[in-house]
Design an enzyme around this catalytic site. Structure first.
Site, PDB file in Angstrom:
ATOM      1  N   LYS A  10       0.828  -1.217   0.000  1.00 19.34           N
ATOM      2  CA  LYS A  10       0.000   0.000   0.000  1.00 19.34           C
ATOM      3  C   LYS A  10       0.856   1.259   0.000  1.00 19.34           C
ATOM      4  O   LYS A  10       0.655   2.157  -0.799  1.00 19.34           O
ATOM      5  CB  LYS A  10      -0.840   0.073   1.283  1.00 19.34           C
ATOM      6  N   ARG A  86      -9.560   1.999   8.716  1.00 21.82           N
ATOM      7  CA  ARG A  86      -9.199   0.625   9.026  1.00 21.82           C
ATOM      8  C   ARG A  86     -10.322  -0.081   9.779  1.00 21.82           C
ATOM      9  O   ARG A  86     -10.189  -1.260  10.101  1.00 21.82           O
ATOM     10  CB  ARG A  86      -7.956   0.620   9.920  1.00 21.82           C
ATOM     11  N   ARG A 123      10.994  -6.325   4.889  1.00 19.99           N
ATOM     12  CA  ARG A 123      10.763  -4.883   4.672  1.00 19.99           C
ATOM     13  C   ARG A 123      11.739  -4.029   5.490  1.00 19.99           C
ATOM     14  O   ARG A 123      11.996  -4.300   6.657  1.00 19.99           O
ATOM     15  CB  ARG A 123       9.333  -4.543   5.072  1.00 19.99           C
ATOM     16  N   ARG A 155      11.243  -1.709  10.620  1.00 24.33           N
ATOM     17  CA  ARG A 155      10.254  -1.047  11.455  1.00 24.33           C
ATOM     18  C   ARG A 155      10.107  -1.781  12.779  1.00 24.33           C
ATOM     19  O   ARG A 155      10.128  -3.002  12.809  1.00 24.33           O
ATOM     20  CB  ARG A 155       8.898  -1.046  10.728  1.00 24.33           C
ATOM     21  N   ARG A 166      -1.318  -7.561  13.806  1.00 26.34           N
ATOM     22  CA  ARG A 166      -1.839  -6.644  12.791  1.00 26.34           C
ATOM     23  C   ARG A 166      -2.670  -7.399  11.759  1.00 26.34           C
ATOM     24  O   ARG A 166      -3.703  -6.907  11.299  1.00 26.34           O
ATOM     25  CB  ARG A 166      -0.681  -5.883  12.127  1.00 26.34           C
TER      26      ARG A 166
HETATM   27  P1  AMP Z   1       0.788   1.546   8.786  1.00 27.40           P
HETATM   28  O1  AMP Z   1       2.033   2.340   8.524  1.00 27.40           O
HETATM   29  O2  AMP Z   1      -0.381   1.990   7.959  1.00 27.40           O
HETATM   30  O3  AMP Z   1       1.038   0.051   8.722  1.00 27.40           O
HETATM   31  O4  AMP Z   1       0.366   1.862  10.311  1.00 27.40           O
HETATM   32  C1  AMP Z   1       1.211   1.544  11.380  1.00 27.40           C
HETATM   33  C2  AMP Z   1       0.426   1.458  12.677  1.00 27.40           C
HETATM   34  O5  AMP Z   1      -0.181   2.736  12.961  1.00 27.40           O
HETATM   35  C3  AMP Z   1      -0.721   0.473  12.693  1.00 27.40           C
HETATM   36  O6  AMP Z   1      -0.303  -0.846  12.980  1.00 27.40           O
HETATM   37  C4  AMP Z   1      -1.587   1.053  13.822  1.00 27.40           C
HETATM   38  O7  AMP Z   1      -1.017   0.806  15.091  1.00 27.40           O
HETATM   39  C5  AMP Z   1      -1.467   2.555  13.572  1.00 27.40           C
HETATM   40  N1  AMP Z   1      -2.490   3.044  12.611  1.00 27.40           N
HETATM   41  C6  AMP Z   1      -2.271   3.545  11.363  1.00 27.40           C
HETATM   42  N2  AMP Z   1      -3.416   3.896  10.778  1.00 27.40           N
HETATM   43  C7  AMP Z   1      -4.407   3.600  11.653  1.00 27.40           C
HETATM   44  C8  AMP Z   1      -5.840   3.698  11.615  1.00 27.40           C
HETATM   45  N3  AMP Z   1      -6.481   4.183  10.539  1.00 27.40           N
HETATM   46  N4  AMP Z   1      -6.534   3.295  12.705  1.00 27.40           N
HETATM   47  C9  AMP Z   1      -5.907   2.811  13.808  1.00 27.40           C
HETATM   48  N5  AMP Z   1      -4.571   2.674  13.906  1.00 27.40           N
HETATM   49  C10 AMP Z   1      -3.811   3.061  12.848  1.00 27.40           C
END
Ligand code: AMP
Length: 218
Positions: A10, A86, A123, A155, A166
């Site tokens: 993504k 989400r 990653r 990360r 996740r």
């Molecule tokens: P990502 O970089 O999109 O994988 O987001 C990393 C982390 O940020 C996720 O595992 C969640 O802990 C938090 N996070 C990001 N976007 C959201 C969202 N829309 N709702 C809730 N938590 C989020």
């Protein structure tokens, strides 16, 4: 808006799409990582939740998104939304926020879980600009970002346990959005396997197809 499991590509595809269409890339994950980096009290709380692979509360996320989408660049040119919504609650809050407009299209990047697990394990990401790399496609020089020169690391939420959590939350909270958006005529599903360039071409094709059809009626 771009949907997909963690590790489906993504982030990478959203960056490319934002360059292709010259619109801002709005990533809730990037915004949260910036809060963590700032070292604020909020940042520390957020970090603990992210590192465990849990989701942050809907209200805090949507407040952050509302602020970002109200900025002039997003209002003038539109936006590529990455990592949000989400949950169904977030989708409902987003729809209310965008009224009388709505999202043009929701792209679901489909990648089998076995492939996603491999991608996540390899990653690597730039701590400064969030550009994604992998062990098999590293930056040119010594884990230094090709784009901005920042340090490229794994990360902290790419541990086995956090990844499992996740993916569990993806299935429970996020996957229902596929039907939610399909029933509103906003969904396009794209095969996310293969090279990033090939996936981008599929996504652009889906967007152009939608553009030629015009927006769905509510
Ligand atoms: P990502 O970089 O999109 O994988 O987001 C990393 C982390 O940020 C996720 O595992 C969640 O802990 C938090 N996070 C990001 N976007 C959201 C969202 N829309 N709702 C809730 N938590 C989020």
């Amino acid at each position: 808006m771009v949907l997909g499991k963690q590790g489906a590509g993504k982030g990478t595809q959203c960056v490319r799409l934002s360059h292709h269409y010259v619109v801002p890339h709005v990533s809730t994950g990037d915004m949260l990582r910036a809060a963590v980096k700032s070292g604020s009290t909020l940042g520390l709380k957020v970090k603990a939740i992210m590192d465990r692979g849990e989701l942050l509360g809907d209200d805090i996320i949507m407040e952050m998104v509302a602020e970002r989408l109200a900025e002039p660049d997003a209002r003038a040119r539109g936006f590529i939304l990455d990592g949000c919504p989400r949950t169904t609650t977030q989708a409902e809050m987003l729809a209310a926020m965008l009224e009388p407009l709505q999202l043009d299209l929701v792209i679901d990047i489909e990648v089998p879980t076995s492939q996603v697990l491999k991608r996540l394990a390899s990653r690597r990401v730039c701590v400064d600009c969030n550009t994604n790399y992998s062990v098999s496609a590293p930056p040119r020089v010594n884990w230094t970002c090709d784009v901005c020169g920042g340090e490229v690391i794994q990360r902290e939420d790419d541990t086995e346990e956090a990844i499992r959590r996740r993916l569990e939350l993806y299935e429970r909270e996020t996957a229902p959005l596929i039907d939610w958006y399909r029933s509103r005529g906003l969904l396009a599903q794209v095969n996310g396997s293969g090279a990033p360039d090939a996936v981008l071409r599929r996504i652009v094709r889906a967007i152009e197809q939608r553009r030629s059809q015009g927006a769905p009626h509510r």
